[in-house]
Write a protein that holds these residues in place. Structure first.
Motif, PDB file in Angstrom:
ATOM      1  N   UNK A   9       4.265   8.708  -6.835  1.00 15.12           N
ATOM      2  CA  UNK A   9       4.585  10.119  -6.608  1.00 15.12           C
ATOM      3  C   UNK A   9       6.084  10.351  -6.445  1.00 15.12           C
ATOM      4  N   UNK A  10       6.873   9.324  -6.743  1.00 12.69           N
ATOM      5  CA  UNK A  10       8.328   9.434  -6.711  1.00 12.69           C
ATOM      6  C   UNK A  10       8.826   9.988  -5.381  1.00 12.69           C
ATOM      7  N   UNK A  51      11.194  10.243   2.843  1.00  8.59           N
ATOM      8  CA  UNK A  51       9.787  10.515   3.163  1.00  8.59           C
ATOM      9  C   UNK A  51       9.118   9.284   3.741  1.00  8.59           C
ATOM     10  N   UNK A  52       9.458   8.115   3.210  1.00  9.18           N
ATOM     11  CA  UNK A  52       8.924   6.884   3.778  1.00  9.18           C
ATOM     12  C   UNK A  52       9.383   6.732   5.223  1.00  9.18           C
ATOM     13  N   UNK A  82       0.824  -1.204   0.000  1.00 13.11           N
ATOM     14  CA  UNK A  82       0.000   0.000   0.000  1.00 13.11           C
ATOM     15  C   UNK A  82       0.858   1.253   0.000  1.00 13.11           C
ATOM     16  N   UNK A  83       1.872   1.264   0.838  1.00  9.46           N
ATOM     17  CA  UNK A  83       2.744   2.427   0.932  1.00  9.46           C
ATOM     18  C   UNK A  83       3.614   2.573  -0.311  1.00  9.46           C
ATOM     19  N   UNK A  84       4.162   1.456  -0.783  1.00 11.31           N
ATOM     20  CA  UNK A  84       5.066   1.504  -1.936  1.00 11.31           C
ATOM     21  C   UNK A  84       4.329   1.959  -3.187  1.00 11.31           C
ATOM     22  N   UNK A 115       3.526  13.977  -0.450  1.00 11.10           N
ATOM     23  CA  UNK A 115       4.217  15.242  -0.228  1.00 11.10           C
ATOM     24  C   UNK A 115       3.300  16.440  -0.244  1.00 11.10           C
ATOM     25  N   UNK A 116       2.187  16.396   0.496  1.00  4.43           N
ATOM     26  CA  UNK A 116       1.195  17.477   0.401  1.00  4.43           C
ATOM     27  C   UNK A 116       1.641  18.753   1.102  1.00  4.43           C
TER      28      UNK A 116
END
Length: 229
Positions: A104-105, A110-111, A96-98, A149-150
């Motif tokens: 979104x590169x 960030x992970x 799900x995360x990957x 990255x919002x």
């Protein structure tokens, strides 16, 4: 950061949100409060582009994004966590995360930051999302949104139906994100945490704003009256 100018939203010929105006600054938390059926979710769906306004404008960072779809708005820095702890149930937490990170590169850093915010997820990376608890799925849903990255995070009832210890974690995380400079539009029907965390609030009743003001515990009685509790 985000301005909704006299936005009217609805489904087919039914108007749900009537000429609502809300401003979200570059950082901090703005809360939209109201009972179920008040139009809160419809308002967020209009902001992210799942609904096109019948009237009014949606302006993000100075750009009228009313004709842009959800993916284009996400690319500009809007993120939306819908109600209901949504995730791909057949995929693992890691997948799900990957999936979002690759789309979104997102850099590896960030992970790492996301897993620092929600350390429980790091221990559940190989578990199918459909087997997670409601609180764990909600952490995963917020983590997925943060991987985009919002600059502005919109949350729809993020603590609804979640065990109390996880509620505290999510509330603390929202405050930390806002303190770090992220703008947050928080939709809630429970006024306690929302008012403590928010700099400003608006009460939505039957699709119309019936009260607005500054946040803080002293606003609770005013808001409860506006919500007709």
């Amino acid at each position: 950061m985000l301005t909704l100018e006299k936005v009217r939203l609805g489904y087919d010929r039914t108007t749900v949100v009537h000429d609502v105006s809300i401003e979200v600054p570059d950082s901090g938390i703005v809360a939209v409060l109201g009972h179920n059926g008040a139009g809160k979710t419809t308002l967020l769906r209009g902001a992210i582009g799942l609904l096109r306004p019948m009237a009014g404008r949606v302006v993000f960072d100075g750009e009228d994004v009313g004709r842009l779809g959800p993916s284009a708005r996400v690319a500009r820095g809007l993120a939306y966590v819908p109600q209901g702890q949504q995730a791909f149930g057949d995929l693992s937490t890691r997948e799900n995360l990957r999936l979002v990170a690759e789309q979104h590169r997102a850099p590896a850093s960030r992970m790492d930051e996301v897993l620092d915010l929600f350390p429980a997820l790091a221990e559940l990376m190989d578990r199918r999302a459909g087997l997670l608890s409601g609180g764990q799925r909600q952490q995963l849903a917020i983590a997925r949104a943060l991987l985009t990255g919002p600059r502005l995070l919109m949350l729809d009832e993020p603590t609804e139906g979640i065990q109390p210890n996880v509620v505290q974690l999510i509330e603390r995380t929202i405050v930390e994100l806002a303190a770090a400079g992220l703008a947050v539009l928080l939709v809630e029907q429970h006024v306690g945490f929302a008012l403590q965390a928010a700099s400003t609030y608006a009460v939505l009743t039957s699709g119309r704003i019936t009260d607005r003001g500054e946040g803080g515990a002293t606003s609770t009685d005013t808001v409860r009256t506006a919500m007709r509790i």
